[in-house]
Design a protein around this motif. Sequence first.
Motif, short mmCIF file in Angstrom:
data_model
loop_
_atom_site.label_atom_id
_atom_site.label_comp_id
_atom_site.label_asym_id
_atom_site.label_seq_id
_atom_site.Cartn_x
_atom_site.Cartn_y
_atom_site.Cartn_z
N SER A 11 7.78 41.35 15.07
CA SER A 11 6.78 40.52 15.74
C SER A 11 5.56 41.36 16.05
O SER A 11 5.69 42.44 16.63
CB SER A 11 7.35 39.94 17.04
N GLN A 13 1.06 41.09 16.99
CA GLN A 13 -0.07 40.25 17.38
C GLN A 13 -1.02 40.08 16.20
O GLN A 13 -1.02 40.90 15.27
CB GLN A 13 -0.81 40.90 18.54
N PRO A 14 -1.81 39.01 16.22
CA PRO A 14 -2.81 38.84 15.17
C PRO A 14 -3.69 40.08 15.04
O PRO A 14 -4.08 40.69 16.03
CB PRO A 14 -3.62 37.64 15.65
N LYS A 87 -2.20 37.45 10.25
CA LYS A 87 -2.64 36.20 10.86
C LYS A 87 -1.41 35.36 11.23
O LYS A 87 -0.34 35.53 10.64
CB LYS A 87 -3.50 35.41 9.88
N PRO A 88 -1.56 34.46 12.16
CA PRO A 88 -0.42 33.59 12.51
C PRO A 88 0.16 32.86 11.29
O PRO A 88 1.37 32.64 11.23
CB PRO A 88 -1.02 32.63 13.53
N GLU A 89 -0.69 32.51 10.34
CA GLU A 89 -0.20 31.79 9.16
C GLU A 89 0.60 32.68 8.22
O GLU A 89 1.17 32.19 7.24
CB GLU A 89 -1.37 31.15 8.39
N THR A 91 3.22 34.14 9.32
CA THR A 91 4.56 34.04 9.88
C THR A 91 5.49 33.35 8.90
O THR A 91 5.22 32.24 8.43
CB THR A 91 4.52 33.26 11.21
N THR A 121 6.81 37.62 12.30
CA THR A 121 6.22 36.68 13.25
C THR A 121 4.90 37.26 13.76
O THR A 121 4.88 38.38 14.28
CB THR A 121 7.16 36.40 14.42
N SER A 123 2.00 36.43 16.35
CA SER A 123 1.69 35.54 17.47
C SER A 123 1.11 36.34 18.62
O SER A 123 1.48 37.50 18.83
CB SER A 123 2.96 34.82 17.93
N SER A 124 0.21 35.70 19.35
CA SER A 124 -0.34 36.35 20.54
C SER A 124 0.45 35.95 21.78
O SER A 124 0.18 36.42 22.87
CB SER A 124 -1.81 35.97 20.71
#
Length: 124
Positions: A11, A13-14, A87-89, A91, A121, A123-124
């Motif tokens: 996991s 962060q962006p 980026k979140p996308e 994930t 993953t 995610s912020s």
Amino acid sequence: QPHLVESGGGSVQPGGSLRLSCVVSGFPSDYYGIGWFRQAPGKEREGVSYISSNGHSTHYADSVKGRFTISRDNAKNTVYLQMNSLKPEDTATYYCTATSLISNWKDPRDYYSWGQGTQVTVSS
């Protein structure tokens, strides 16, 4: 057929980075082209990147060009996917896969050995 094991997911962060590894065993890794695919929940498996058996040819999905880099160390029977500016996308569960004969690197049907996957993953 070769056996593939992925690692390196996690996991972040962006904007962060991860490096995925794919260890190939059971057969000399330099015999195979290696692809990385990913699959998010509810979505089809998507080709992310591919590297030829000798490492001289690489391909990337448009969505990851300039951010991801595929490489291989055949002495270590390992293929890497360096992922930057995540980026979140991005994930998804990421899979590595092997083939000895490729026609369309984005087509999962061109591959015949798959790892178990590693989760990424963002995610912020």
